[in-house]
Design an enzyme around this catalytic site. Structure first.
Site, short mmCIF file in Angstrom:
data_model
loop_
_atom_site.label_atom_id
_atom_site.label_comp_id
_atom_site.label_asym_id
_atom_site.label_seq_id
_atom_site.Cartn_x
_atom_site.Cartn_y
_atom_site.Cartn_z
N THR A 5 -8.85 -78.04 -2.45
CA THR A 5 -7.58 -78.07 -3.20
C THR A 5 -7.21 -79.53 -3.41
OG1 THR A 5 -6.37 -77.77 -1.11
CG2 THR A 5 -6.74 -75.81 -2.47
N LYS A 11 -12.47 -77.05 4.30
CA LYS A 11 -11.51 -77.65 3.38
C LYS A 11 -10.18 -77.77 4.10
CE LYS A 11 -8.60 -76.36 1.11
NZ LYS A 11 -7.09 -76.22 1.20
N THR A 57 -4.78 -75.49 3.24
CA THR A 57 -4.97 -74.61 4.37
C THR A 57 -6.28 -75.04 4.98
OG1 THR A 57 -3.83 -72.65 3.55
CG2 THR A 57 -5.76 -72.26 4.91
N ASN A 60 3.49 -84.29 -0.87
CA ASN A 60 4.05 -83.02 -0.44
C ASN A 60 5.40 -82.71 -1.07
OD1 ASN A 60 2.04 -81.86 1.34
ND2 ASN A 60 2.29 -83.80 2.43
#
Lengths: 383, 383
Positions: free
Chosen positions: A146, A168, A179, A378
């Site tokens: 991601t 990942k 995640t 974020n």
């Protein structure tokens, strides 16, 4: 070589069209046998994504034929419709492989609270089943990314058998949000119970000691599949040791690619009364935003280390604790020792050594600093 | 009017020369009587600063004549020399007032791990004892500031008696590092045990529910002194209610001045099985860096709220939880409800309402967002 380094596995990474900005977004790893042994560990978050709820049922009998993973959406808090999407994905892959959907694990990663495009997901799953090859590991590792800047893979070889894996996750690991997904394959001959014991032992000292930002994901899953294709039956202790090596390698790769981080921090706690105390102290320091912001600013602020230790229930006397940073003991017996100015925190690698003087147990927690880029990435993740 | 709003108190704020950049840095509050009742609550951090260790002994008998507070250094992890500095400060003030050093509380705030300049500190203490007046509350409130942008004071008046208070602390509150210091005075006639009960009840629902960045200080102290000068004896419940009002006012002022924050977030948890569950859920959300960074980016990312709730042991079913942000219910029964685009997070005040649907208890936690300025200020604190 990733998940296809071990014999008996095929894999693919394809473009299903789930990601806003395109690129590979669906991975499939198939265990071609002869064994179909499997084990998995899941997030301990009580808010579990639909693929986690599904996969916990699938793993119960220790038999797995394949695992399908998508990026572009976490399929979490998406209700009955989302669960049906996960179920349909397993059905689609099971149909293509001629096995029960109940032997297909599913993982998803991406934004929470949005439905996946089921038609695109199923078309991608069928495509991956067709395109899978014994060299597909590299593409699979790319398809699960991601915000990762690079794929993470590792291979460990021993006499006659191999373990390979892909991971990942870019920051947000406790193991953490957005995640952490890991798939590990081996061609060793092992029963599900042997895999389960080895996997729990390995994750305990690797992924569970990586705490980039204290946030725990709804979608984390670490899966171990054994094909038995090598015909070799390693000693359990030998296999576990090799698996620990591989998991620690992948954990360090996850740390090094943490979102926005400018320092990779190893917090080594020694002299603890027991290992749980060492882990608790390391984790408390790794979750102190003040300490992490200080490291970002190359400031060896050992007071913030001691303040974090003080919030734990570990056995220690504040006036016996020593703290070293990058080799310089700045705090001895809870007071100032060498001058802060002797510490050089400019290198990306930072080593914090904490001696509690309360016993002989030890543990190391890996974390990252708190940076402007972390805040930026974020605060803009959903866009 | 701060700590001199109530009759029977004098105060001063002076420049002792402890701060690198100058300015008021030493405050003294003297209870002129007739009563000398006192109560205090302290940081639960096991790594306690020297003034905390001292003050915990002083408060044991419920009698306090004065409290002296310095900014410019925390006097924490400074060993025996640091403790002697605290002791000498109490001796100096006690000598000037003609009372025992054992009736003088001491508080310090600033950098951890550095010795205070004892000569400057003692000279400042003597100066403050001379300069104290019945109007000195405003100067005292300024003298305890570190990175605070403004002094925090509050006054509550009831029939015939008054409570006044001052606070310092700019972010880093759990109640938190760098440090939360609060002094509250009243002219009501109350015994130490009555003060203690009221203070514990008031801090439980005010300062203890302010969690700006999850970091707990080594120096936090909230002190309540009663002079009895009004001659009024309030009902304990009436006094406690007034004290709660004052403490919540000061807590909101601390939140509003948190370092680098751009949003003041109230996390209101309702429908909890009990109040502890409501506090645990609110605190978990308030400590999620991912959630806090999303608010900074004006992103109503409710998935991060649910992911944080999922890390708690509170009673709830993820598929029954509702989440509203600034009045818009974005999540109903653990799934998407109103579109995120309807939520406006641009105002500084953010209200997150979480309904656990598990009971009828509730609690509100105050926190702040995670911003570039927070990272900047805390990476440069020592300089």
């Amino acid at each position: 070589m990733s998940v296809t380094a071990a014999s008996g596995f095929t894999a693919a990474g394809v473009t299903a069209g789930l990601k806003t900005f395109g690129g590979l977004d669906l991975a499939l790893v198939v265990n071609e046998g002869p064994l179909r042994s499997a084990a998995a560990v899941f997030t301990s978050n009580r808010a579990k994504a639909n693929p986690i709820i599904w996969s916990q049922q699938v793993i119960a009998d220790g038999t797995v034929s394949a695992i399908v993973l998508n990026s572009g959406g976490a399929n979490c808090f998406t209700g009955a419709e989302g669960f049906q999407t996960t179920h349909a994905t397993a059905e689609a892959v099971g149909e293509d492989l001629g096995v029960s959907a109940g032997d297909i694990l599913v993982c998803s990663t991406g934004l929470i609270g949005e439905q996946l495009d089921r038609a695109k997901l199923l078309a991608g799953a069928h495509l991956a089943a067709v395109e899978r090859t014994a060299n597909g590991g590299a593409d699979a590792a790319r398809a699960i990314m991601t915000t990762d800047s690079k794929p993470k893979t590792a291979v460990v070889r021993r006499g006659g058998w191999t373990i390979g894996g892909m991971a990942k996750g870019a920051g947000m690991l406790a193991p953490g949000l957005a995640t952490m997904l890991v798939v590990i394959t081996t061609d060793a001959v092992l029963l599900p119970a042997q895999l389960d014991a080895a996997l729990r032992q390995a994750t305990r000292v690797s992924f569970d000691r990586l705490d980039s930002d204290g946030c725990m994901s709804t979608n984390d899953q670490v899966t171990l599949l054994a094909s038995g294709a090598s015909g070799e039956e390693p000693e359990p202790t030998e296999f576990t040791a090799a698996l620990v090596e591989l998991c620690q390698d992948l954990a360090r790769q996850l740390q090094a690619d943490a979102e926005g981080a400018s320092h990779d921090i190893a917090i080594e706690v020694v002299g603890a009364a027991d290992e749980d105390d060492a882990v608790e102290v390391g984790r408390a320091v790794s979750r102190s935003n003040l300490f992490k912001a200080a490291v970002f600013g190359n400031d060896p602020n050992w007071g913030r280390v001691l303040a974090a230790i003080g919030t734990t229930a570990a056995a220690f006397d504040p006036y016996e604790v020593d703290v070293s940073m990058n080799g310089v003991r700045v705090c001895a017996a809870g007071g100032p020792d060498r001058p802060r100015t002797e510490v050089d925190l400019r290198p990306r690698e930072v080593h914090v050594l904490i001696d509690l003087h309360a016993g002989s147990a030890h543990a190391t927690i890996l974390t990252n600093d708190l940076t402007h880029d972390y805040v930026h990435e974020n605060s803009a993740y959903a866009s």
